[in-house]
Design an enzyme around this catalytic site. Structure first.
Site, PDB file in Angstrom:
ATOM      1  N   THR A 289      70.664 -74.431  97.534  1.00  0.00           N
ATOM      2  CA  THR A 289      69.928 -75.463  96.785  1.00  0.00           C
ATOM      3  C   THR A 289      70.079 -76.797  97.482  1.00  0.00           C
ATOM      4  O   THR A 289      71.163 -77.104  97.964  1.00  0.00           O
ATOM      5  CB  THR A 289      70.538 -75.612  95.367  1.00  0.00           C
ATOM      6  OG1 THR A 289      70.364 -74.375  94.701  1.00  0.00           O
ATOM      7  CG2 THR A 289      69.888 -76.736  94.582  1.00  0.00           C
ATOM      8  N   ARG A 317      64.704 -65.573  85.973  1.00  0.00           N
ATOM      9  CA  ARG A 317      66.113 -65.997  86.092  1.00  0.00           C
ATOM     10  C   ARG A 317      66.194 -67.514  86.325  1.00  0.00           C
ATOM     11  O   ARG A 317      65.439 -68.068  87.119  1.00  0.00           O
ATOM     12  CB  ARG A 317      66.769 -65.240  87.249  1.00  0.00           C
ATOM     13  CG  ARG A 317      68.252 -65.600  87.490  1.00  0.00           C
ATOM     14  CD  ARG A 317      68.412 -66.551  88.655  1.00  0.00           C
ATOM     15  NE  ARG A 317      69.813 -66.810  88.962  1.00  0.00           N
ATOM     16  CZ  ARG A 317      70.226 -67.786  89.757  1.00  0.00           C
ATOM     17  NH1 ARG A 317      69.356 -68.572  90.343  1.00  0.00           N
ATOM     18  NH2 ARG A 317      71.503 -67.967  89.990  1.00  0.00           N
ATOM     19  N   VAL A 318      67.084 -68.159  85.617  1.00  0.00           N
ATOM     20  CA  VAL A 318      67.292 -69.598  85.801  1.00  0.00           C
ATOM     21  C   VAL A 318      68.718 -69.812  86.282  1.00  0.00           C
ATOM     22  O   VAL A 318      69.661 -69.280  85.700  1.00  0.00           O
ATOM     23  CB  VAL A 318      67.060 -70.369  84.478  1.00  0.00           C
ATOM     24  CG1 VAL A 318      67.342 -71.850  84.663  1.00  0.00           C
ATOM     25  CG2 VAL A 318      65.625 -70.158  83.999  1.00  0.00           C
ATOM     26  N   GLY A 319      68.865 -70.569  87.363  1.00  0.00           N
ATOM     27  CA  GLY A 319      70.204 -70.842  87.897  1.00  0.00           C
ATOM     28  C   GLY A 319      70.774 -72.132  87.333  1.00  0.00           C
ATOM     29  O   GLY A 319      70.305 -72.667  86.328  1.00  0.00           O
ATOM     30  N   ASP A 320      71.782 -72.659  88.014  1.00  0.00           N
ATOM     31  CA  ASP A 320      72.438 -73.892  87.549  1.00  0.00           C
ATOM     32  C   ASP A 320      71.624 -75.142  87.884  1.00  0.00           C
ATOM     33  O   ASP A 320      71.805 -76.190  87.255  1.00  0.00           O
ATOM     34  CB  ASP A 320      73.807 -74.033  88.225  1.00  0.00           C
ATOM     35  CG  ASP A 320      73.650 -74.107  89.745  1.00  0.00           C
ATOM     36  OD1 ASP A 320      73.078 -73.161  90.326  1.00  0.00           O
ATOM     37  OD2 ASP A 320      74.041 -75.126  90.345  1.00  0.00           O
ATOM     38  N   THR A 340      75.735 -76.502  94.765  1.00  0.00           N
ATOM     39  CA  THR A 340      75.015 -75.363  95.326  1.00  0.00           C
ATOM     40  C   THR A 340      75.983 -74.190  95.371  1.00  0.00           C
ATOM     41  O   THR A 340      77.195 -74.381  95.447  1.00  0.00           O
ATOM     42  CB  THR A 340      74.439 -75.681  96.724  1.00  0.00           C
ATOM     43  OG1 THR A 340      73.766 -74.506  97.228  1.00  0.00           O
ATOM     44  CG2 THR A 340      75.508 -76.090  97.710  1.00  0.00           C
ATOM     45  N   GLY A 341      75.428 -72.998  95.320  1.00  0.00           N
ATOM     46  CA  GLY A 341      76.287 -71.809  95.300  1.00  0.00           C
ATOM     47  C   GLY A 341      75.766 -70.834  94.270  1.00  0.00           C
ATOM     48  O   GLY A 341      74.579 -70.849  93.926  1.00  0.00           O
ATOM     49  N   GLY A 343      74.846 -69.855  90.984  1.00  0.00           N
ATOM     50  CA  GLY A 343      74.574 -70.584  89.740  1.00  0.00           C
ATOM     51  C   GLY A 343      75.337 -70.041  88.554  1.00  0.00           C
ATOM     52  O   GLY A 343      75.860 -70.803  87.735  1.00  0.00           O
TER      53      GLY A 343
HETATM   54  N1  ASP Z   1      72.756 -72.542  92.768  1.00  0.00           N
HETATM   55  C1  ASP Z   1      71.523 -71.896  93.091  1.00  0.00           C
HETATM   56  C2  ASP Z   1      71.198 -70.903  92.055  1.00  0.00           C
HETATM   57  O1  ASP Z   1      72.089 -70.211  91.577  1.00  0.00           O
HETATM   58  C3  ASP Z   1      71.495 -71.264  94.432  1.00  0.00           C
HETATM   59  C4  ASP Z   1      72.197 -71.999  95.534  1.00  0.00           C
HETATM   60  O2  ASP Z   1      72.484 -73.168  95.401  1.00  0.00           O
HETATM   61  O3  ASP Z   1      72.518 -71.433  96.560  1.00  0.00           O
HETATM   62  O4  ASP Z   1      70.065 -70.731  91.725  1.00  0.00           O
END
Ligand code: ASP
Length: 457
Positions: A289, A317-320, A340-341, A343
């Site tokens: 992200t 699907r909804v992430g963070d 980022t990472g 979610g």
């Molecule tokens: N955090 C994002 C999500 O889970 C993906 C990412 O940042 O790599 O959608």
């Protein structure tokens, strides 16, 4: 900035150099008015103040005024036709302890019609020597972002910020640059699709002055989700819209429609489908992200995110990233953070809010990021046996920044008043995150691999 005050302290040592430096500084800061004045009762100081003011008038677009007491009569005679000279009330100078009073008198003289009181707040008093002028005179601005892909965007934003632009405009410009670049495969155009080969995007925007939030999730076929999120942040209610609802809103508001699925993303998709079938590779690998925090010269802070989320995620699907407190948070009175990472794991710690909370308690952004990331990583491992990727960036309202991660080689980009846009790589060594400037070789390799021709397997 209404005005700058250049005091005397270092004038005498090397007047040519001081004059040159001051003119350069004035050209950069572009104050309306520069006041040059002595603090003490030394004749030479009045002379230097006059000379500096004269140079500033010749070499910059700001208006410079010299201030001195009657006992600088010789200087006054020499410069009276070339310069606006204001006589200070105190014998000999503005006076260290009476600086503000002196400044107010100067301001009154300058804006004759107005009352002194009106100017007390508008005048930025920068101390009485060049050192404090150089250090304190700059209005801090800054922008920090996750991943190498953000660096072109933050370069664009830094021009806006340098010119006293708004943190909202700067951050939106920076994120849009990432969204528009087709070779970044985790954000905007060219982002990787979900299980059903559709590009569903998440994005958010937060204003740290008003705490307004806007976000879209699982939105399809719009070029710049971050702009839609920013637009939503201006609404009183309905600030977070998903899927079809978000698309309807964006359509009505006239945002640019675009098919966000590129041929390159289709090849990635088909290759991944084969890999998953043949080698049991986790479908979710491959996601990043872009998340940012920005501070402008007016002290306003913003945060924003944009992502295509996890590659091969389930439809809907909804992430963070569009979730306040998890993917981003900002409060101009403290600072902001963005994530980022994975979610699903970032959300378990409301980690962006946690970092802002720690900064509000007085922690430096670096300490706050490390504490929040290490604690969540530890907690997840303890309770669940493993922790997903967690990488966080943060900046406080002084422009100080911090970054922490639990993965190897997390890259991020930062630019501030004191620092050209730069890419760092960071790693976590026993809870401490060490940042190294990315080498040219690394940067070249990064771009080469992003843009390399892609074959269908
Ligand atoms: N955090 C994002 C999500 O889970 C993906 C990412 O940042 O790599 O959608």
């Amino acid at each position: 900035m209404a005005c700058l005050y250049c005091g005397d302290g270092t004038y005498l040592k090397n007047p040519d150099e001081v004059s040159r430096k001051l003119c350069a500084m004035v050209n950069k800061l572009k104050p309306d008015v520069v006041m040059c004045g002595p603090c003490f009762n030394y004749l030479n100081y009045g002379k230097m103040a006059a000379r500096i003011a004269y140079d500033i008038n010749q070499n910059t677009s700001s208006k410079a005024i010299a201030a001195m007491s009657d006992d600088n009569q010789e200087t006054i005679n020499e410069y009276k036709d070339k310069l606006c000279i204001i006589k200070t009330p105190k014998k000999g100078g503005i006076g260290l302890n009476e600086s503000l009073e002196g400044m107010c008198v100067l301001a009154k003289a300058l804006y004759q019609e107005k009352e002194i009181e009106e100017f007390k707040e508008k005048i930025l008093f920068l101390g009485c020597c060049l050192a404090s002028f150089l250090l304190g005179g700059k209005k801090m601005w800054g922008i920090i972002a996750t991943w190498r892909m953000a660096v072109e965007g933050i370069s664009e934003a830094s021009h806006i910020l340098q010119e006293k632009g708004d943190a909202g405009d700067a951050i939106e410009t920076a994120i849009k640059a990432v969204e528009d670049f087709p070779y970044y495969k985790s954000v905007g155009y060219g982002g990787l699709p979900n299980e059903e080969m559709e590009v569903e995007l998440d994005a958010a925007y937060m204003d740290g002055n008003t705490l307004s939030i806007g976000a879209v999730a699982a939105i399809k076929d719009f070029a710049n989700p971050v702009s839609i999120a920013r637009r939503l942040s201006k609404e009183k209610v309905n600030n977070i819209l998903v899927g079809e609802g978000a698309e309807k809103f964006a359509h009505k508001e006239g945002f640019e429609r675009k098919n966000m699925l590129t041929d390159r993303a289709k090849i990635h998709y088909r290759n991944r489908v084969k890999e998953v079938r043949e080698q049991e590779i986790k479908p979710y690998a491959g996601h990043d992200t872009v998340g940012m925090v920005c501070l402008d010269q007016q002290g306003k802070m913003t945060s924003a995110t944009s992502t295509s989320g996890l590659f091969m995620k389930k439809k809907g699907r909804v992430g963070d990233s569009p979730i306040a407190g998890s993917g981003f948070y900002v409060d101009s009175s403290v600072g902001g953070a963005s994530a980022t990472g994975l979610g699903e794991d970032l959300m378990k710690g409301c980690i962006s809010y946690e970092i802002v909370r720690l900064m509000a308690e007085g922690m430096h952004p670096q300490a706050a990021c490390e504490k929040a990331v290490n604690q969540l990583d530890h907690r997840l491992k303890e309770r669940r046996g493993h922790a997903g990727d967690l990488s966080l960036i943060a900046m406080n309202n002084k422009g100080e920044w911090g970054v922490a991660t639990n993965i190897e080689g997390f890259s991020f980009a930062v630019a501030t008043e004191n620092q050209e846009p730069i890419v760092y790589l960071t790693k976590n060594k026993d809870g401490k995150c060490i940042h190294e400037v990315a080498s040219q070789e690394w940067l070249d390799h990064y771009m080469k691999t992003r843009m390399a021709p892609l074959e269908e397997k």
